[in-house]
Design a protein around this motif. Sequence first.
Motif, PDB file in Angstrom:
ATOM      1  N   CYS A   4       0.832  -1.201   0.000  1.00  0.00           N
ATOM      2  CA  CYS A   4       0.000   0.000   0.000  1.00  0.00           C
ATOM      3  C   CYS A   4       0.868   1.252   0.000  1.00  0.00           C
ATOM      4  O   CYS A   4       0.665   2.173  -0.807  1.00  0.00           O
ATOM      5  N   VAL A   5       1.827   1.313   0.903  1.00  0.00           N
ATOM      6  CA  VAL A   5       2.698   2.485   1.006  1.00  0.00           C
ATOM      7  C   VAL A   5       3.524   2.663  -0.270  1.00  0.00           C
ATOM      8  O   VAL A   5       3.679   3.777  -0.779  1.00  0.00           O
ATOM      9  N   ASP A   6       4.043   1.566  -0.800  1.00  0.00           N
ATOM     10  CA  ASP A   6       4.807   1.645  -2.047  1.00  0.00           C
ATOM     11  C   ASP A   6       3.971   2.239  -3.170  1.00  0.00           C
ATOM     12  O   ASP A   6       4.471   3.034  -3.987  1.00  0.00           O
ATOM     13  N   SER A   7       2.690   1.865  -3.231  1.00  0.00           N
ATOM     14  CA  SER A   7       1.831   2.398  -4.295  1.00  0.00           C
ATOM     15  C   SER A   7       1.568   3.888  -4.097  1.00  0.00           C
ATOM     16  O   SER A   7       1.503   4.653  -5.066  1.00  0.00           O
ATOM     17  N   LEU A   8       1.436   4.317  -2.841  1.00  0.00           N
ATOM     18  CA  LEU A   8       1.268   5.748  -2.571  1.00  0.00           C
ATOM     19  C   LEU A   8       2.484   6.531  -3.056  1.00  0.00           C
ATOM     20  O   LEU A   8       2.356   7.566  -3.731  1.00  0.00           O
ATOM     21  N   VAL A   9       3.666   6.047  -2.715  1.00  0.00           N
ATOM     22  CA  VAL A   9       4.901   6.724  -3.118  1.00  0.00           C
ATOM     23  C   VAL A   9       5.049   6.704  -4.636  1.00  0.00           C
ATOM     24  O   VAL A   9       5.392   7.724  -5.261  1.00  0.00           O
ATOM     25  N   ARG A  10       4.778   5.569  -5.241  1.00  0.00           N
ATOM     26  CA  ARG A  10       4.932   5.422  -6.694  1.00  0.00           C
ATOM     27  C   ARG A  10       4.059   6.408  -7.452  1.00  0.00           C
ATOM     28  O   ARG A  10       4.439   6.894  -8.529  1.00  0.00           O
ATOM     29  N   HIS A  11       2.898   6.731  -6.893  1.00  0.00           N
ATOM     30  CA  HIS A  11       1.978   7.624  -7.592  1.00  0.00           C
ATOM     31  C   HIS A  11       1.973   9.039  -7.031  1.00  0.00           C
ATOM     32  O   HIS A  11       1.022   9.803  -7.217  1.00  0.00           O
ATOM     33  N   GLY A  12       3.047   9.383  -6.334  1.00  0.00           N
ATOM     34  CA  GLY A  12       3.285  10.775  -5.974  1.00  0.00           C
ATOM     35  C   GLY A  12       2.584  11.301  -4.746  1.00  0.00           C
ATOM     36  O   GLY A  12       2.532  12.519  -4.538  1.00  0.00           O
ATOM     37  N   ASN A  13       2.049  10.420  -3.910  1.00  0.00           N
ATOM     38  CA  ASN A  13       1.417  10.878  -2.675  1.00  0.00           C
ATOM     39  C   ASN A  13       2.479  11.080  -1.599  1.00  0.00           C
ATOM     40  O   ASN A  13       3.247  10.172  -1.292  1.00  0.00           O
ATOM     41  N   ASP A  14       2.534  12.277  -1.041  1.00  0.00           N
ATOM     42  CA  ASP A  14       3.529  12.654  -0.044  1.00  0.00           C
ATOM     43  C   ASP A  14       3.249  11.937   1.275  1.00  0.00           C
ATOM     44  O   ASP A  14       2.171  12.097   1.865  1.00  0.00           O
ATOM     45  N   LEU A  15       4.199  11.162   1.771  1.00  0.00           N
ATOM     46  CA  LEU A  15       3.986  10.435   3.026  1.00  0.00           C
ATOM     47  C   LEU A  15       3.861  11.371   4.220  1.00  0.00           C
ATOM     48  O   LEU A  15       3.363  10.965   5.272  1.00  0.00           O
ATOM     49  N   ALA A  16       4.279  12.624   4.070  1.00  0.00           N
ATOM     50  CA  ALA A  16       4.081  13.600   5.136  1.00  0.00           C
ATOM     51  C   ALA A  16       2.600  13.916   5.324  1.00  0.00           C
ATOM     52  O   ALA A  16       2.211  14.496   6.344  1.00  0.00           O
ATOM     53  N   ARG A  17       1.776  13.511   4.367  1.00  0.00           N
ATOM     54  CA  ARG A  17       0.330  13.702   4.463  1.00  0.00           C
ATOM     55  C   ARG A  17      -0.391  12.438   4.937  1.00  0.00           C
ATOM     56  O   ARG A  17      -1.610  12.384   4.922  1.00  0.00           O
ATOM     57  N   VAL A  18       0.376  11.451   5.349  1.00  0.00           N
ATOM     58  CA  VAL A  18      -0.196  10.162   5.765  1.00  0.00           C
ATOM     59  C   VAL A  18      -0.068   9.990   7.272  1.00  0.00           C
ATOM     60  O   VAL A  18       1.014  10.168   7.842  1.00  0.00           O
ATOM     61  N   ALA A  19      -1.173   9.644   7.925  1.00  0.00           N
ATOM     62  CA  ALA A  19      -1.179   9.302   9.349  1.00  0.00           C
ATOM     63  C   ALA A  19      -1.468   7.805   9.459  1.00  0.00           C
ATOM     64  O   ALA A  19      -2.525   7.333   9.026  1.00  0.00           O
ATOM     65  N   VAL A  20      -0.528   7.060  10.007  1.00  0.00           N
ATOM     66  CA  VAL A  20      -0.693   5.620  10.134  1.00  0.00           C
ATOM     67  C   VAL A  20      -0.846   5.261  11.609  1.00  0.00           C
ATOM     68  O   VAL A  20      -0.167   5.812  12.476  1.00  0.00           O
ATOM     69  N   VAL A  21      -1.766   4.348  11.888  1.00  0.00           N
ATOM     70  CA  VAL A  21      -2.042   3.928  13.266  1.00  0.00           C
ATOM     71  C   VAL A  21      -1.805   2.431  13.371  1.00  0.00           C
ATOM     72  O   VAL A  21      -2.450   1.633  12.684  1.00  0.00           O
ATOM     73  N   ASP A  22      -0.865   2.047  14.221  1.00  0.00           N
ATOM     74  CA  ASP A  22      -0.539   0.640  14.437  1.00  0.00           C
ATOM     75  C   ASP A  22      -1.249   0.157  15.701  1.00  0.00           C
ATOM     76  O   ASP A  22      -0.980   0.632  16.795  1.00  0.00           O
ATOM     77  N   ASN A  23      -2.149  -0.808  15.517  1.00  0.00           N
ATOM     78  CA  ASN A  23      -2.926  -1.349  16.633  1.00  0.00           C
ATOM     79  C   ASN A  23      -2.182  -2.489  17.328  1.00  0.00           C
ATOM     80  O   ASN A  23      -2.670  -3.604  17.452  1.00  0.00           O
ATOM     81  N   ALA A  24      -0.955  -2.188  17.785  1.00  0.00           N
ATOM     82  CA  ALA A  24      -0.153  -3.146  18.563  1.00  0.00           C
ATOM     83  C   ALA A  24       0.195  -4.394  17.768  1.00  0.00           C
ATOM     84  O   ALA A  24       0.030  -5.535  18.232  1.00  0.00           O
ATOM     85  N   SER A  25       0.710  -4.191  16.567  1.00  0.00           N
ATOM     86  CA  SER A  25       1.130  -5.327  15.736  1.00  0.00           C
ATOM     87  C   SER A  25       2.259  -6.098  16.408  1.00  0.00           C
ATOM     88  O   SER A  25       3.098  -5.524  17.106  1.00  0.00           O
ATOM     89  N   SER A  26       2.305  -7.408  16.155  1.00  0.00           N
ATOM     90  CA  SER A  26       3.345  -8.254  16.737  1.00  0.00           C
ATOM     91  C   SER A  26       4.312  -8.779  15.682  1.00  0.00           C
ATOM     92  O   SER A  26       5.245  -9.516  16.005  1.00  0.00           O
ATOM     93  N   ASP A  27       4.107  -8.402  14.425  1.00  0.00           N
ATOM     94  CA  ASP A  27       5.029  -8.824  13.373  1.00  0.00           C
ATOM     95  C   ASP A  27       6.044  -7.704  13.121  1.00  0.00           C
ATOM     96  O   ASP A  27       6.387  -6.959  14.034  1.00  0.00           O
ATOM     97  N   GLU A  28       6.505  -7.530  11.904  1.00  0.00           N
ATOM     98  CA  GLU A  28       7.517  -6.534  11.588  1.00  0.00           C
ATOM     99  C   GLU A  28       6.920  -5.163  11.243  1.00  0.00           C
ATOM    100  O   GLU A  28       7.636  -4.280  10.779  1.00  0.00           O
TER     101      GLU A  28
END
Length: 272
Positions: free
Chosen positions: A20-44
């Motif tokens: 998902c993130v790679d596709s945002l970057v590939r199509h010019g969406n600035d990650l500074a405009r992205v808010a990501v919320v991690d619900n206590a993931s246990s993987d990487e």
Amino acid sequence: MTDYSITFACYNQVDYTRQCVDSLVRHGNDLARVAVVDNASSDETAAYLATKPFGAHVANKANLGCGVAWNQGVLALQTEWTVVMNNDVIVTAGWLEALVDAAKRFDVPVVSPALVEGALDYDLDTFAADASAKMRDVARIGARHAVCLCVHRSVWEKVGYFAATPGLWGYEDTLFFHHLDRAGIRTAIVGASWLHHYGSITVSAMKQERGLSDKQGLGARDNYRLLGKSTLQRKWDKFQRRRQEERWREEELARYGMTLHGERKGGQFVWR
């Protein structure tokens, strides 16, 4: 320039988040405009998110569910237009600009893109360019989906945010849509913008973590009571909605040979 932000919640499933993130970057969406919320993931997931220059990164200490996480993301970057979406989607060229433009053209403050769901076994970029041009002026007024919602600031001010009760598990979107309907807020799914959706990966994972099936939460009687509707009224509404969806499908197939909702099955498109 559009004043926008994008937010999504994560719970494990780092490979989908990365795509998902790679596709945002590939199509010019600035990650500074992205808010990501991690619900206590246990993987990487946590380690991966730490490598990206997001505008906001919320790391919850427990799995608080979709409603809480969506609200945290919306409030972290407060903009005129906020995209609330799943982390198991792949965006396409010009998707966000086309989504906001369609919202303005059709006068809808809540708008969702068209979708293809299932396996990503086709040329998405070529397909999306052709489909968005062909179906630019198609809109299912009154429809919407929680895979991806583009919401104008005025909506939060009028009806508030998502229900922040962790036990709802997948019912937050239904309640939010109910509040939109009661407030007379117009919505639409539009053909000017297309995404690929693998299939509610994070919601399913969060339910599994709590020992719930995919049908639990959404079908719980206590949750249905929150709508304030009788069983008969809910069944009638569902019947009416399905009739309308079938009308849209027939009209779109007759005119365009495709619809605003596709699935990949056996290497072929099935139009819903």
